[in-house]
Structure formats: C-alpha cells, structure tokens
Design a protein around this motif. Structure first.
Motif, PDB file in Angstrom:
ATOM      1  N   VAL A 160       0.839  -1.204   0.000  1.00 21.90           N
ATOM      2  CA  VAL A 160       0.000   0.000   0.000  1.00 21.90           C
ATOM      3  C   VAL A 160       0.874   1.255   0.000  1.00 21.90           C
ATOM      4  O   VAL A 160       0.580   2.223  -0.705  1.00 21.90           O
ATOM      5  CB  VAL A 160      -0.972  -0.015   1.200  1.00 21.90           C
ATOM      6  N   GLY A 161       1.956   1.243   0.766  1.00 14.43           N
ATOM      7  CA  GLY A 161       2.871   2.385   0.774  1.00 14.43           C
ATOM      8  C   GLY A 161       3.534   2.597  -0.571  1.00 14.43           C
ATOM      9  O   GLY A 161       3.688   3.734  -1.035  1.00 14.43           O
TER      10      GLY A 161
ATOM     11  N   SER B  36       5.426  13.066   1.678  1.00 15.73           N
ATOM     12  CA  SER B  36       5.342  13.722   2.973  1.00 15.73           C
ATOM     13  C   SER B  36       6.473  14.740   3.071  1.00 15.73           C
ATOM     14  O   SER B  36       7.640  14.400   2.917  1.00 15.73           O
ATOM     15  CB  SER B  36       5.456  12.708   4.103  1.00 15.73           C
ATOM     16  N   THR B  37       6.110  15.964   3.345  1.00 17.78           N
ATOM     17  CA  THR B  37       7.135  17.002   3.431  1.00 17.78           C
ATOM     18  C   THR B  37       7.579  17.255   4.864  1.00 17.78           C
ATOM     19  O   THR B  37       8.634  17.826   5.080  1.00 17.78           O
ATOM     20  CB  THR B  37       6.603  18.316   2.831  1.00 17.78           C
ATOM     21  N   ASP B  38       6.787  16.818   5.836  1.00 13.20           N
ATOM     22  CA  ASP B  38       7.099  17.133   7.228  1.00 13.20           C
ATOM     23  C   ASP B  38       7.721  15.982   8.015  1.00 13.20           C
ATOM     24  O   ASP B  38       8.395  16.214   9.006  1.00 13.20           O
ATOM     25  CB  ASP B  38       5.826  17.586   7.951  1.00 13.20           C
ATOM     26  N   ALA B  39       7.471  14.747   7.600  1.00 18.63           N
ATOM     27  CA  ALA B  39       7.931  13.608   8.393  1.00 18.63           C
ATOM     28  C   ALA B  39       9.362  13.218   8.009  1.00 18.63           C
ATOM     29  O   ALA B  39       9.736  13.227   6.842  1.00 18.63           O
ATOM     30  CB  ALA B  39       7.011  12.417   8.181  1.00 18.63           C
TER      31      ALA B  39
ATOM     32  N   TRP C 173       8.767   7.974   9.971  1.00 15.99           N
ATOM     33  CA  TRP C 173       8.153   6.965   9.122  1.00 15.99           C
ATOM     34  C   TRP C 173       8.446   5.561   9.650  1.00 15.99           C
ATOM     35  O   TRP C 173       7.577   4.688   9.627  1.00 15.99           O
ATOM     36  CB  TRP C 173       8.622   7.095   7.678  1.00 15.99           C
ATOM     37  N   LEU C 174       9.647   5.352  10.128  1.00 18.08           N
ATOM     38  CA  LEU C 174      10.006   4.059  10.709  1.00 18.08           C
ATOM     39  C   LEU C 174       9.191   3.790  11.977  1.00 18.08           C
ATOM     40  O   LEU C 174       8.746   2.662  12.213  1.00 18.08           O
ATOM     41  CB  LEU C 174      11.504   4.019  11.003  1.00 18.08           C
ATOM     42  N   ALA C 175       8.978   4.827  12.779  1.00 14.69           N
ATOM     43  CA  ALA C 175       8.153   4.671  13.984  1.00 14.69           C
ATOM     44  C   ALA C 175       6.705   4.351  13.618  1.00 14.69           C
ATOM     45  O   ALA C 175       6.067   3.507  14.261  1.00 14.69           O
ATOM     46  CB  ALA C 175       8.218   5.938  14.827  1.00 14.69           C
ATOM     47  N   ALA C 176       6.173   4.996  12.595  1.00 23.34           N
ATOM     48  CA  ALA C 176       4.803   4.709  12.156  1.00 23.34           C
ATOM     49  C   ALA C 176       4.694   3.274  11.651  1.00 23.34           C
ATOM     50  O   ALA C 176       3.718   2.566  11.945  1.00 23.34           O
ATOM     51  CB  ALA C 176       4.387   5.698  11.070  1.00 23.34           C
ATOM     52  N   PHE C 177       5.691   2.830  10.897  1.00 21.32           N
ATOM     53  CA  PHE C 177       5.702   1.455  10.416  1.00 21.32           C
ATOM     54  C   PHE C 177       5.775   0.472  11.591  1.00 21.32           C
ATOM     55  O   PHE C 177       5.085  -0.551  11.599  1.00 21.32           O
ATOM     56  CB  PHE C 177       6.886   1.251   9.470  1.00 21.32           C
ATOM     57  N   GLY C 178       6.592   0.787  12.594  1.00 22.41           N
ATOM     58  CA  GLY C 178       6.679  -0.060  13.785  1.00 22.41           C
ATOM     59  C   GLY C 178       5.359  -0.146  14.531  1.00 22.41           C
ATOM     60  O   GLY C 178       4.989  -1.214  15.017  1.00 22.41           O
ATOM     61  N   LEU C 179       4.646   0.960  14.627  1.00 19.77           N
ATOM     62  CA  LEU C 179       3.328   0.937  15.277  1.00 19.77           C
ATOM     63  C   LEU C 179       2.350   0.061  14.501  1.00 19.77           C
ATOM     64  O   LEU C 179       1.554  -0.675  15.107  1.00 19.77           O
ATOM     65  CB  LEU C 179       2.770   2.357  15.401  1.00 19.77           C
TER      66      LEU C 179
END
Length: 96
Positions: free
Chosen positions: A42-43, A53-56, A61-67
């Motif tokens: 999906v990504g 994404s201009t702000d992340a 992004w790695l933290a979001a993927f880990g969650l």
C-alpha cells in the motif's frame, strides 16, 4: 487456529518432539508477515501515485511502520485467542 485444533493436526504434533507453542507462534508470525507485506504494498502504491510527505522524517516513518506492525501483532494474538476458545471455525468467525 480453530481448524487446526478441531481437525487433529495439533494432536499429531503432540506426538512429535516440537515445542508446544510453535504452532501458534507460526500462525502469528505468518499473519504478521502478511500484514507487513500488505502495508509495504500500500505504501509503494501510494508513493507511485504521488503521495509525498514534506514534514515527516525517516525516523518518524520508521516509527509509524513499527506501530503498524505492533497493531498487527496485537490483533493477530487476539484472533488466535478467539480461535483457541471457539469450538469450531464457524464459531470463531462469528466471534469477531
């Protein structure tokens, strides 16, 4: 999991010299890997059609993927628990 418990494959595994929770861990690892593959797909599709994404940062992004992986792990263990307490596969699918 419910199918495995009712169709006798677990009884066959009990006669073998394997670690008892390895069947459940195998189900969970397989499901989490499938979830990770779908998140990556999906990504990739999102990036291919123009999502940026201009702000992340990369760490965010790695933290979001880990969650997402942790959520998949948690929900998979919940589903395994429901499959273990259900008398058959039909009841397990109706519990959700």
């Amino acid at each position: 999991v419910s199918n495995d418990m009712t169709e006798g494959i677990i009884a066959r595994f009990r006669t073998m010299a394997i670690h008892r929770p390895s069947v459940l861990v195998g189900h969970v690892v397989g499901s989490v890997l499938q979830s990770v593959a779908s998140v990556v797909l999906v990504g990739a599709v999102g990036a291919a059609i123009g999502f940026r994404s201009t702000d992340a940062t990369a760490l965010e992004w790695l933290a979001a993927f880990g969650l997402l992986v942790l959520f998949a792990l948690a929900f998979t263990w919940i589903a395994v628990g429901m499959g273990l307490i259900s008398p058959n596969a039909e009841a397990a699918s109706n519990n959700a």
